[in-house]
Motif scaffolding. Structure first.
Motif, PDB file in Angstrom:
ATOM      1  N   LYS A   1       0.826  -1.235  -0.103  1.00 16.46           N
ATOM      2  CA  LYS A   1      -0.008   0.000   0.089  1.00 16.46           C
ATOM      3  C   LYS A   1       0.969   1.361  -0.061  1.00 16.46           C
ATOM      4  CE  LYS A   1      -4.118  -2.228   0.352  1.00 16.46           C
ATOM      5  NZ  LYS A   1      -4.945  -2.427  -0.555  1.00 16.46           N
ATOM      6  N   ARG A   2       0.529   2.322  -0.754  1.00 14.78           N
ATOM      7  CA  ARG A   2       1.102   3.667  -1.003  1.00 14.78           C
ATOM      8  C   ARG A   2       1.009   4.220   0.364  1.00 14.78           C
ATOM      9  NH1 ARG A   2       3.722   6.924  -4.621  1.00 14.78           N
ATOM     10  NH2 ARG A   2       3.548   8.895  -3.983  1.00 14.78           N
TER      11      ARG A   2
ATOM     12  N   ASN B   1       1.570  10.466   6.366  1.00 13.81           N
ATOM     13  CA  ASN B   1       0.512   9.809   6.620  1.00 13.81           C
ATOM     14  C   ASN B   1      -0.203  10.579   7.561  1.00 13.81           C
ATOM     15  OD1 ASN B   1       0.392   6.528   4.859  1.00 13.81           O
ATOM     16  ND2 ASN B   1       1.163   8.403   4.136  1.00 13.81           N
ATOM     17  N   GLU B   2      -1.435  11.098   7.755  1.00 13.73           N
ATOM     18  CA  GLU B   2      -2.103  11.413   8.854  1.00 13.73           C
ATOM     19  C   GLU B   2      -3.085  10.397   9.438  1.00 13.73           C
ATOM     20  OE1 GLU B   2      -5.381  14.365   8.316  1.00 13.73           O
ATOM     21  OE2 GLU B   2      -4.849  14.312   5.964  1.00 13.73           O
ATOM     22  N   TYR B   3      -3.353   9.164   8.800  1.00 19.08           N
ATOM     23  CA  TYR B   3      -4.092   8.297   9.493  1.00 19.08           C
ATOM     24  C   TYR B   3      -3.392   7.048   9.621  1.00 19.08           C
ATOM     25  CZ  TYR B   3      -7.253  11.381   6.639  1.00 19.08           C
ATOM     26  OH  TYR B   3      -7.880  12.420   6.357  1.00 19.08           O
ATOM     27  N   THR B   4      -2.166   7.038  10.228  1.00 19.64           N
ATOM     28  CA  THR B   4      -1.638   6.118  10.690  1.00 19.64           C
ATOM     29  C   THR B   4      -2.274   5.405  11.909  1.00 19.64           C
ATOM     30  OG1 THR B   4      -0.170   7.298  11.983  1.00 19.64           O
ATOM     31  CG2 THR B   4       0.813   6.577   9.774  1.00 19.64           C
TER      32      THR B   4
ATOM     33  N   ASP C   1       1.848 -16.316   8.735  1.00 18.07           N
ATOM     34  CA  ASP C   1       1.214 -14.813   9.256  1.00 18.07           C
ATOM     35  C   ASP C   1       1.191 -14.154   7.739  1.00 18.07           C
ATOM     36  OD1 ASP C   1       1.022 -15.501  11.685  1.00 18.07           O
ATOM     37  OD2 ASP C   1       3.355 -14.728  11.983  1.00 18.07           O
ATOM     38  N   CYS C   2       0.392 -13.030   7.628  1.00 13.36           N
ATOM     39  CA  CYS C   2       0.310 -12.212   6.405  1.00 13.36           C
ATOM     40  C   CYS C   2       0.685 -10.849   6.699  1.00 13.36           C
ATOM     41  CB  CYS C   2      -1.243 -12.352   5.715  1.00 13.36           C
ATOM     42  SG  CYS C   2      -1.300 -13.943   5.271  1.00 13.36           S
ATOM     43  N   TYR C   3       0.898  -9.986   5.792  1.00 20.94           N
ATOM     44  CA  TYR C   3       1.499  -8.708   5.881  1.00 20.94           C
ATOM     45  C   TYR C   3       0.701  -7.721   4.818  1.00 20.94           C
ATOM     46  CZ  TYR C   3       5.013 -11.500   8.220  1.00 20.94           C
ATOM     47  OH  TYR C   3       5.624 -12.601   8.848  1.00 20.94           O
ATOM     48  N   ILE C   4       0.566  -6.555   5.339  1.00 22.64           N
ATOM     49  CA  ILE C   4       0.252  -5.325   4.504  1.00 22.64           C
ATOM     50  C   ILE C   4       1.255  -4.259   4.963  1.00 22.64           C
ATOM     51  CG2 ILE C   4      -1.448  -3.605   4.163  1.00 22.64           C
ATOM     52  CD1 ILE C   4      -3.451  -5.283   5.460  1.00 22.64           C
ATOM     53  N   ILE C   5       2.057  -4.174   3.823  1.00 22.47           N
ATOM     54  CA  ILE C   5       3.127  -3.220   3.863  1.00 22.47           C
ATOM     55  C   ILE C   5       3.061  -1.702   3.178  1.00 22.47           C
ATOM     56  CG2 ILE C   5       5.569  -3.045   3.174  1.00 22.47           C
ATOM     57  CD1 ILE C   5       5.743  -6.101   2.736  1.00 22.47           C
ATOM     58  N   ILE C   6       2.980  -0.662   4.143  1.00 20.56           N
ATOM     59  CA  ILE C   6       2.599   0.415   3.704  1.00 20.56           C
ATOM     60  C   ILE C   6       3.691   1.555   3.884  1.00 20.56           C
ATOM     61  CG2 ILE C   6       0.796   2.433   4.558  1.00 20.56           C
ATOM     62  CD1 ILE C   6      -0.545   0.508   6.346  1.00 20.56           C
TER      63      ILE C   6
ATOM     64  N   PHE D   1       9.484   0.384  10.408  1.00 21.46           N
ATOM     65  CA  PHE D   1      10.870   0.238   9.959  1.00 21.46           C
ATOM     66  C   PHE D   1      11.500   1.169   9.031  1.00 21.46           C
ATOM     67  CE2 PHE D   1       8.803  -3.925  10.301  1.00 21.46           C
ATOM     68  CZ  PHE D   1       9.765  -4.888  10.799  1.00 21.46           C
ATOM     69  N   THR D   2      12.865   1.423   9.144  1.00 21.52           N
ATOM     70  CA  THR D   2      13.329   2.670   8.535  1.00 21.52           C
ATOM     71  C   THR D   2      14.028   1.908   7.354  1.00 21.52           C
ATOM     72  OG1 THR D   2      13.563   3.939  10.418  1.00 21.52           O
ATOM     73  CG2 THR D   2      14.851   4.565   8.558  1.00 21.52           C
ATOM     74  N   ILE D   3      13.448   2.009   6.308  1.00 26.54           N
ATOM     75  CA  ILE D   3      14.030   1.599   4.941  1.00 26.54           C
ATOM     76  C   ILE D   3      14.605   2.838   3.984  1.00 26.54           C
ATOM     77  CG2 ILE D   3      13.686  -0.203   3.026  1.00 26.54           C
ATOM     78  CD1 ILE D   3      13.753  -1.387   5.864  1.00 26.54           C
ATOM     79  N   LYS D   4      15.820   2.682   3.401  1.00 23.62           N
ATOM     80  CA  LYS D   4      16.191   3.866   2.466  1.00 23.62           C
ATOM     81  C   LYS D   4      15.793   4.994   2.845  1.00 23.62           C
ATOM     82  CE  LYS D   4      16.541   0.772  -1.404  1.00 23.62           C
ATOM     83  NZ  LYS D   4      15.966   0.382  -2.826  1.00 23.62           N
ATOM     84  N   ASP D   5      16.127   5.697   4.273  1.00 22.82           N
ATOM     85  CA  ASP D   5      15.613   6.791   4.924  1.00 22.82           C
ATOM     86  C   ASP D   5      14.153   7.132   4.932  1.00 22.82           C
ATOM     87  OD1 ASP D   5      18.269   7.316   5.221  1.00 22.82           O
ATOM     88  OD2 ASP D   5      18.496   8.044   3.298  1.00 22.82           O
ATOM     89  N   HIS D   6      13.423   6.288   4.711  1.00 23.10           N
ATOM     90  CA  HIS D   6      11.847   6.175   4.916  1.00 23.10           C
ATOM     91  C   HIS D   6      11.224   5.332   5.928  1.00 23.10           C
ATOM     92  CE1 HIS D   6      10.894   8.979   1.497  1.00 23.10           C
ATOM     93  NE2 HIS D   6      11.714   8.327   0.626  1.00 23.10           N
ATOM     94  N   LYS D   7      10.151   5.749   6.566  1.00 28.08           N
ATOM     95  CA  LYS D   7       9.468   5.106   7.627  1.00 28.08           C
ATOM     96  C   LYS D   7       8.412   4.062   6.845  1.00 28.08           C
ATOM     97  CE  LYS D   7      11.415   7.059  10.786  1.00 28.08           C
ATOM     98  NZ  LYS D   7      12.568   6.441  11.527  1.00 28.08           N
ATOM     99  N   VAL D   8       8.433   2.738   6.949  1.00 27.66           N
ATOM    100  CA  VAL D   8       7.491   1.987   6.388  1.00 27.66           C
ATOM    101  C   VAL D   8       6.973   1.331   7.402  1.00 27.66           C
ATOM    102  CG1 VAL D   8       7.516  -0.284   5.051  1.00 27.66           C
ATOM    103  CG2 VAL D   8       8.909   1.631   4.297  1.00 27.66           C
ATOM    104  N   ASP D   9       5.462   1.106   7.414  1.00 29.35           N
ATOM    105  CA  ASP D   9       4.675   0.464   8.439  1.00 29.35           C
ATOM    106  C   ASP D   9       4.521  -0.878   7.915  1.00 29.35           C
ATOM    107  OD1 ASP D   9       4.840   2.520  10.273  1.00 29.35           O
ATOM    108  OD2 ASP D   9       2.753   3.352   9.815  1.00 29.35           O
TER     109      ASP D   9
END
Length: 402
Positions: free
Chosen positions: A23-24, A70-73, A50-55, A101-109
């Protein structure tokens, strides 16, 4: 989820599966119904993972965009609170987690939807979302990289797979037995006319656990896995796991503390230290193996509450590993630590041997049982290997990512 696993999934963009979805951005406040649909579809998968939604990932552009803006985290508690309010059938809701997680200087949920055998799940009331609302009684399920249509249930074939998952009919009889042993409340204990304890799985009487006769050929043994007991002379009873008329596992059951609790005999491991050194033996349990699961299972029927206190004695005398990977990890550490400079620490002292010999004598040793010095030395050597590995577990915690 471990970061290494996340990176491995991201590397497969734009590929999506019945294990993960990209998800973007987070679901908007007025469209949480779409998030619910994704979660339900992932719970209703036929696999046992387990399953994952990667945002925070743009799968179309195959790049990481992050969730910083993102304001709806949601965090884990907020997501669980939301799911608790949803009208699921059976008064049950999916268990989830949210990690950042921090991936390539971005926060990924990453939203983890934990595997559950409680399938298929469905709603008892309609839940609104953008587009077609989620209908009560409709079975939504994930297949490959797609969710099922929002206006109808899955196919009969996929529904059958979900029901097989629920009752573990899609795994080997060994794996199903291990699963069932973790649910002792679904078993019935029966005492036979000759006083033997048997257990029958109430939902499928093909699963039967039978305790056998006292094994005279193994009677009155002394073992290192009971070194913390007052009486270290033990009696061995046969225990067998049946499926129908077939024995799929057998071992020995040992009564401890005058019968207040019991254990299934742990496994015996050997660590080979090279030609110049004798192999070192020790006793251990694997948490996913029958001997450990059976021990926990049998004692769950124990009406003497202090058995859990006595279990601490077992933990002193037996190494408990999560799995074979952890076992291999600590055996290698043991080789590094004790094969050379610390080797003397594994040799029993005279005072330690005297204590063990006293215990053996107090437990009923007879001269015909063998040499007392040799027996005491053997027991203490195994016990010191157990102590050494347990010390390593405390000093260097196992990391499954290794």
């Amino acid at each position: 989820m471990e970061e290494e696993e996340l990176l491995g999934i991201i590397a497969q963009m734009p590929r999506e599966t019945d294990h993960w979805d990209f998800k973007r951005e987070w679901y908007k406040k007025d469209d949480k119904g779409s998030m619910l649909a994704d979660i339900i579809n992932f719970v209703n998968t036929a696999h046992h993972d387990d399953c994952y939604i990667i945002i925070g990932v743009d799968e179309d552009g195959q790049k990481i965009v992050g969730v910083e803006d993102n304001e709806y985290t949601l965090n884990r508690q907020q997501l669980q609170d939301y799911l608790r309010k949803i009208p699921f059938a059976q008064n049950w809701y999916p268990e989830t987690d949210v990690e950042r997680f921090t991936i390539k200087d971005h926060k990924v949920d990453v939203v983890t939807i934990f595997n559950s055998d409680n399938t298929p799940i469905f709603l008892t009331k309609e839940v609104k979302r953008k587009g077609t609302p989620l209908k009560p009684g409709v079975i939504y399920a994930r297949s490959s990289d797609s969710n099922s249509p929002s206006d109808r249930s899955v196919s009969d074939k996929q529904m059958e797979r979900l029901w097989k998952k629920r009752f573990r009919l899609d795994v080997s009889v060994y794996d199903r037995y291990k699963y069932l042993l973790k649910h002792p409340n679904e078993w019935t204990k029966i005492i036979s006319n000759d006083g033997r304890e048997n257990y029958i799985y109430t939902k499928d009487p093909n699963f039967v656990i039978k305790s056998g006769e006292l094994r005279e050929d193994k009677n009155l043994h002394y073992e290192s896995f009971v070194m913390s007991e007052l009486n270290i002379q033990i009696n061995w009873f046969q225990i067998e796991l049946y499926y129908g008329q077939t024995v799929i596992y057998n071992n020995f059951d040992v009564l401890l503390d005058d019968g207040s609790y019991e254990i299934v005999v742990p496994m015996l491991g050997y660590i080979y230290l090279g030609r110049e050194h004798e192999p070192r033996s020790y006793t251990y349990y694997l948490e996913d193996d029958f001997s450990y699961l059976l021990t926990q299972f049998i004692n769950s029927f124990n009406d003497k509450p202090h058995w859990r206190v006595n279990w601490e004695n077992v933990e002193e005398d037996v190494v408990i590993f999560q799995n074979e990977s952890e076992q291999k990890y600590y055996e290698e550490l043991f080789k590094e630590r004790y094969v050379d400079e610390n080797r003397d620490k594994l040799s029993p002292s005279k005072s330690e041997l005297e204590v063990v010999k006293s215990k053996i004598k107090a437990s009923g040793w007879r001269k015909i049982d063998g040499g007392l010095d040799i027996l005491a030395s053997q027991l203490m050597k195994e016990h010191k290997v157990v102590q050494a590995i347990k010390k390593l577990q405390e000093e260097i915690p196992y990391d499954s990512r290794r």
